[in-house]
Design an enzyme around this catalytic site. Structure first.
Site: not given
Length: 198
Positions: A16, A38, A46
């Site tokens: 990522y 988000e 995350w």
């Protein structure tokens, strides 16, 4: 002192970081996906979001804005009952609500990207001291965008969430100055260096 990005601690995280984070997005579908992820991340790590990303994508029709904007109570129940899905009705409802608000911005500006990138004069921002590792959780710009989005009806878009969105979408380059991605992004895109926006 050498400053690199130390947060990618797993292969998924590293992928990522290397391929997505901080690379400018000029596609509305991807902007919508990042904004949704988000928003979902509020209160979670995350890495949890990345691990469940494929499930979230499936639940929300690959973040097709038009489809999500038309979701009904049946869709909310379908998503809530999906195995492995994050069970937050408020966040699911917020994403459906945000899809409708997203469409209103598209109607007004032509694309959501035009709306977002207008805040940075269509350039990736490099803030003073950020490349040296002094990166905040939010700043003046994320606070201004958050306020505007909320006035337009968006939910789960606080200043911290929007700052994370700007990092992920490449409106800000917050890679460490010695991270290979830092120079790659700067060479491939128009950038502007600004004082830290407190």
């Amino acid at each position: 002192m050498k400053v690199i990005c130390t947060w990618p601690t797993t292969p998924l995280y590293q992928s990522y970081h290397d391929d997505e984070w901080g690379r400018p997005i000029h596609d509305d579908q991807r902007q919508f996906e990042h904004l949704c992820l988000e928003s979902f991340q509020c209160g979670l790590s995350w890495l949890t979001i990345l691990n469940k990303r494929h499930i979230i994508r499936t639940c929300f029709d690959d973040f097709d804005v038009e489809r999500v904007a038309q979701y009904t109570e049946d869709d909310i129940e379908r998503i809530m009952n999906t195995e492995g899905m994050l069970k937050s009705r408020k966040k699911i409802e917020a994403i459906i609500n945000n899809a409708k608000a997203f469409q209103r911005i598209q109607d007004e500006y032509g694309t959501f990207c035009k709306y977002m990138w207008a805040f940075t004069n269509h350039k990736t921002i490099i803030y003073d001291k950020h490349p040296e590792g002094q990166v905040p959780a939010k700043n003046g710009l994320s606070t201004r965008i958050s306020k505007d989005l909320k006035q337009r009806g968006f939910k789960f878009v606080g200043p911290v969430t929007i700052y994370s969105h700007m990092q992920a979408s490449g409106l800000i380059n917050d890679h460490g100055k010695d991270c290979p991605c830092f120079d790659e992004i700067n060479k491939a895109n128009p950038v502007v260096r600004l004082p830290a926006d407190e």
